[in-house]
Write a protein that holds these residues in place. Structure first.
Motif, mmCIF file in Angstrom:
data_model
loop_
_atom_site.group_PDB
_atom_site.id
_atom_site.type_symbol
_atom_site.label_atom_id
_atom_site.label_comp_id
_atom_site.label_asym_id
_atom_site.label_seq_id
_atom_site.Cartn_x
_atom_site.Cartn_y
_atom_site.Cartn_z
ATOM 1 N N HIS A 86 45.769 57.239 36.554
ATOM 2 C CA HIS A 86 45.100 56.081 35.950
ATOM 3 C C HIS A 86 44.706 55.123 37.067
ATOM 4 O O HIS A 86 45.537 54.768 37.912
ATOM 5 N N TYR A 87 43.440 54.694 37.030
ATOM 6 C CA TYR A 87 42.950 53.789 38.068
ATOM 7 C C TYR A 87 42.107 52.699 37.413
ATOM 8 O O TYR A 87 41.194 52.977 36.645
ATOM 9 N N THR A 88 42.485 51.471 37.699
ATOM 10 C CA THR A 88 41.696 50.315 37.273
ATOM 11 C C THR A 88 41.078 49.732 38.536
ATOM 12 O O THR A 88 41.810 49.282 39.426
ATOM 13 N N PRO A 89 39.746 49.777 38.622
ATOM 14 C CA PRO A 89 39.137 49.298 39.862
ATOM 15 C C PRO A 89 39.321 47.786 40.020
ATOM 16 O O PRO A 89 39.422 47.041 39.054
ATOM 17 N N GLY A 90 39.385 47.356 41.249
ATOM 18 C CA GLY A 90 39.509 45.924 41.541
ATOM 19 C C GLY A 90 38.157 45.222 41.408
ATOM 20 O O GLY A 90 37.111 45.865 41.280
ATOM 21 N N LYS A 91 38.205 43.905 41.404
ATOM 22 C CA LYS A 91 36.971 43.114 41.286
ATOM 23 C C LYS A 91 36.917 42.104 42.418
ATOM 24 O O LYS A 91 37.953 41.585 42.832
ATOM 25 N N THR A 114 40.423 40.529 42.621
ATOM 26 C CA THR A 114 41.478 41.129 41.782
ATOM 27 C C THR A 114 41.710 42.529 42.342
ATOM 28 O O THR A 114 40.789 43.360 42.353
ATOM 29 N N PRO A 115 42.918 42.830 42.837
ATOM 30 C CA PRO A 115 43.135 44.154 43.444
ATOM 31 C C PRO A 115 43.095 45.269 42.384
ATOM 32 O O PRO A 115 43.437 45.051 41.230
#
Length: 190
Positions: free
Chosen positions: A162-167, A20-21
């Motif tokens: 805002h940053y949502t880290p990838g998985k 997931t990017p």
């Protein structure tokens, strides 16, 4: 004759990778800025010029004199006439006291005391040259100015990040395997 054979069957392991990017948003709000420019202060002081015209002597030359001034002139003339008369009489008394030294002082005194000498008629209503006095004091102008600097207020706004880290999910989809088989165990003997 057939010999037995060993068959080996292997299967490689399979890995399942799901990614997931990561998501990133950056927003920079505008700064709040206000500028106020106060008016300059200006002060102007003026002193008006002063023009003075004195025509007293011109009026006196034309015999157009106020009653008060006429009285002052008459008093001055009378005072000087009295002093001249006293001086003349004192001088004539001195001459008479020394009569033995002069030929005839009484004849000269009689001519002097007989009256004024004749003067030719003159035009008296034209004022004399430069009888009107003119005086001028120039005015002054003072200008005072004070500039006022602009008043600036700036409120800086920090960037919004805002940053949502990838998985990355790694799983084993299939395990590795090894299978052995033996073929041709039994064969015909001839």
């Amino acid at each position: 004759m057939k010999l037995p054979q060993i068959q080996i069957k292997t299967e490689m392991a399979q890995i399942d990778i799901r990614q997931t990017p990561g998501q990133q948003t950056i927003r920079q709000p505008s700064a709040d800025m206000s500028i106020e420019q106060p008016k300059a202060e200006l002060r102007i002081d003026t002193t008006p010029g002063k023009l003075t015209i004195d025509q007293t002597q011109a009026w006196e030359d034309m015999q157009l004199i106020s009653p008060l001034r006429m009285t002052e002139i008459a008093a001055e003339v009378g005072n000087s006439s009295v002093l001249e008369g006293i001086a003349r009489r004192a001088e004539q008394g001195q001459q008479l006291m020394k009569i033995e030294q002069q030929v005839s002082p009484m004849v000269e005194q009689a001519i002097t005391n007989s009256g004024e000498t004749y003067t030719s008629p003159q035009i008296t209503f034209i004022p004399s040259v430069f009888a009107v006095k003119v005086d001028y004091e120039p005015g002054e102008l003072n200008i005072l100015s004070k500039e006022n600097k602009p008043q600036m207020t700036v409120q800086i706004r920090q960037p919004e990040h805002h940053y949502t880290p990838g998985k990355v999910e790694v799983a084993l989809k299939r395990y590795e395997s090894i299978k052995f088989a033996v073929s041709h165990l039994y064969s015909e003997v001839n």
